[in-house]
Design a protein around this motif. Sequence first.
Motif, mmCIF file in Angstrom:
data_model
loop_
_atom_site.group_PDB
_atom_site.id
_atom_site.type_symbol
_atom_site.label_atom_id
_atom_site.label_comp_id
_atom_site.label_asym_id
_atom_site.label_seq_id
_atom_site.Cartn_x
_atom_site.Cartn_y
_atom_site.Cartn_z
ATOM 1 N N GLY A 139 -1.980 23.126 11.499
ATOM 2 C CA GLY A 139 -0.639 22.971 10.954
ATOM 3 C C GLY A 139 -0.702 22.096 9.731
ATOM 4 N N ASN A 140 0.438 21.705 9.247
ATOM 5 C CA ASN A 140 0.465 20.887 8.054
ATOM 6 C C ASN A 140 1.535 19.829 8.206
ATOM 7 N N TRP A 141 1.098 18.636 8.514
ATOM 8 C CA TRP A 141 2.025 17.525 8.643
ATOM 9 C C TRP A 141 1.641 16.519 7.561
ATOM 10 N N GLU A 142 2.570 16.197 6.713
ATOM 11 C CA GLU A 142 2.243 15.306 5.595
ATOM 12 C C GLU A 142 3.240 14.172 5.501
ATOM 13 N N PHE A 143 2.725 12.970 5.429
ATOM 14 C CA PHE A 143 3.607 11.807 5.314
ATOM 15 C C PHE A 143 3.181 10.963 4.123
ATOM 16 N N GLN A 144 4.162 10.508 3.381
ATOM 17 C CA GLN A 144 3.884 9.521 2.338
ATOM 18 C C GLN A 144 4.886 8.388 2.467
ATOM 19 N N PHE A 145 4.385 7.197 2.449
ATOM 20 C CA PHE A 145 5.317 6.064 2.490
ATOM 21 C C PHE A 145 4.623 4.802 1.995
ATOM 22 N N ASP A 146 5.428 3.808 1.637
ATOM 23 C CA ASP A 146 4.899 2.527 1.175
ATOM 24 C C ASP A 146 5.099 1.487 2.264
ATOM 25 N N ILE A 200 0.833 -1.198 0.000
ATOM 26 C CA ILE A 200 0.000 0.000 0.000
ATOM 27 C C ILE A 200 0.873 1.256 0.000
ATOM 28 N N ASN A 201 0.357 2.302 -0.645
ATOM 29 C CA ASN A 201 0.979 3.617 -0.533
ATOM 30 C C ASN A 201 0.127 4.399 0.445
ATOM 31 N N VAL A 202 0.743 4.836 1.482
ATOM 32 C CA VAL A 202 -0.013 5.527 2.516
ATOM 33 C C VAL A 202 0.222 7.034 2.390
ATOM 34 N N ASP A 203 -0.858 7.766 2.490
ATOM 35 C CA ASP A 203 -0.782 9.222 2.436
ATOM 36 C C ASP A 203 -1.469 9.735 3.694
ATOM 37 N N TRP A 204 -0.726 10.369 4.539
ATOM 38 C CA TRP A 204 -1.319 10.815 5.799
ATOM 39 C C TRP A 204 -1.121 12.317 5.934
ATOM 40 N N ARG A 205 -2.207 13.042 5.840
ATOM 41 C CA ARG A 205 -2.142 14.479 6.016
ATOM 42 C C ARG A 205 -2.859 14.845 7.294
ATOM 43 N N ILE A 206 -2.173 15.524 8.154
ATOM 44 C CA ILE A 206 -2.779 15.950 9.409
ATOM 45 C C ILE A 206 -2.998 17.452 9.312
ATOM 46 N N GLU A 207 -4.235 17.851 9.508
ATOM 47 C CA GLU A 207 -4.554 19.273 9.369
ATOM 48 C C GLU A 207 -4.499 19.999 10.704
ATOM 49 N N SER A 208 -4.763 19.274 11.749
ATOM 50 C CA SER A 208 -4.737 19.936 13.050
ATOM 51 C C SER A 208 -4.633 18.911 14.164
#
Lengths: 193, 362
Positions: B208-215, B186-194
């Motif tokens: 805030g803006n926390w963004e992670f992408q990983f497989d 899976i390709n995971v996309d995790w965006r945290i807005e707050s």
Amino acid sequence: MKSNDKNFVKRLQKEKEDALEYIVNQYLPLVKGISFKILGPIQNEGLLEECINDIFLSIWNNAKKFKGDTSNFKYWVATIARFKAIDYYRRAIKNNEVEADFLEFQADFSVEEKIIQAENKEEILALINRTLDPVDQKIIVMRYFLDMGSEEISEKLNLTKSAVDSRIFRGRKKLNKQAKNYYLGGSLGERYL
Amino acid sequence: MKDIYELFNDIEVHDNDKKIEVSDIEKKRVFKQLSHRIVKTKKQSKWKRALSIAIVTFGVMFSAMFGLSFTAYADDIPFLGNIFKFFSSDGNYVEYDKNAEELNLLQESNGIKISINDAIFDGKTLYITYMIETHKDLGENPWVNGMPVFGDSGMSSSQKISRIEDGKYISVMEVDHLSSFELDEINVDWRIESISTEANNQGTVFEGNWEFQFDVEAVERQNLMVNETTEKDGITFTADNISITPMSFILSYSYTATYEITNNWDNVFVTVEVKDNLGNSYKTLNGRGLGDTKILVSSIATFDKVDPNANKLILTPIIELSDNDTIGYDKNGKPIKANYRSIDSEADYKEIQLEEIIVELK
């Protein structure tokens, strides 16, 4: 704590489920009555039920946008019910018309048809907001979203029927012009002009 | 801009004369349907928002680039011991740390650092361990608003965030995908807005803006088709499949209830007790239903690691039928039901134990 006639609007806006239960109990007769009056002729029990559900869901999802107190909540509910039921009715009728596709080729659409066709009413609403003064906004919304006749509108707004008619006429003209100016090449331009 | 619902405030439709009579049963039915759907709309909207970001090609390209350039690798995270181990004190997550993939990704925004330590995916559920570090006061139970997205369908998630010392929080997040099949990678996309001090973006909110992408690759697993059915008192239970991973096993099952049961009872819960031929009993790590009606529900439940010496698993389905609380009586003396059941409720309750299903382990 439970919802009662004093606190139910506040609780609804805080997404308390018992407030939803309260408004279903209080307003289902009204919502069903309005929906039935409009959708009855289609004779589709499932569509009616779906519409009623949709009305309550819209009330739930948009509760924060209601400005007023518990006493005029029922008018807001009735307005939404009418708006939704008319939308369902128009879409049902449209689906029943085999030749609906041919309409796409006709060059000149009326505002009315644009509103009916617009799956997402936000664009047309943005246009109305930008182009018209508050009274005309109201009139156009009543006419095309709520399917009210000029007479009904004139009573509500304390205007003469001919004043309403001429405002509708001018409002439509302005809208068409604005749509051409602003949206040529945009999604509205492509789709409607 | 005023939207249509705001405009409606100024247009009062007086349609009171159109009221028609509606029975109490119908009111209850409408409310019941709605109460199922309001939860769904919430979930769906979150998911749709995430999806709409993901499917725009530009969005993906850009975010991937940003992800790579701004995601610092968190080698400098002070060692704090394994997060899985912290949460395994109650017996959960045993063996998860051994099999997890180490990621060590770090993002900082608005004075709050979030680092993802490990991830492990069992084909159904993704487990992510992460840590939050900040000088800001996030309270006892902060909430991270934004869900990891992967796969091609909706998902649910659970998370428990624990404060380990001032300004330091750790958590294991669990996210399911709702496909009926398992995924291998899976390709995971995790965006945290707050991050908020209370659930659903309430309390004090730190944007805030926390963004992670990983497989993440799924762990190796062995599939056992079971397809055994057992039936009693109107409930039909089917054990569909067992997937054995290095650290757990996942049971997929479904059940149907007759119309009489769903009509007479407000809630139908099915759990499965699992033992093996050596007498070990297995704990459920998590379980959730994927059906949308009471009539047919498909569920999966994740259990502890199977004892390597066991050669049989014994599944006992337990059906709990319960009614919701009565909160009052109407003028005809009929009870008015709540849409919930409190823990010490005295409303009707019945437990049915179905015959066991024995699964041979090869």
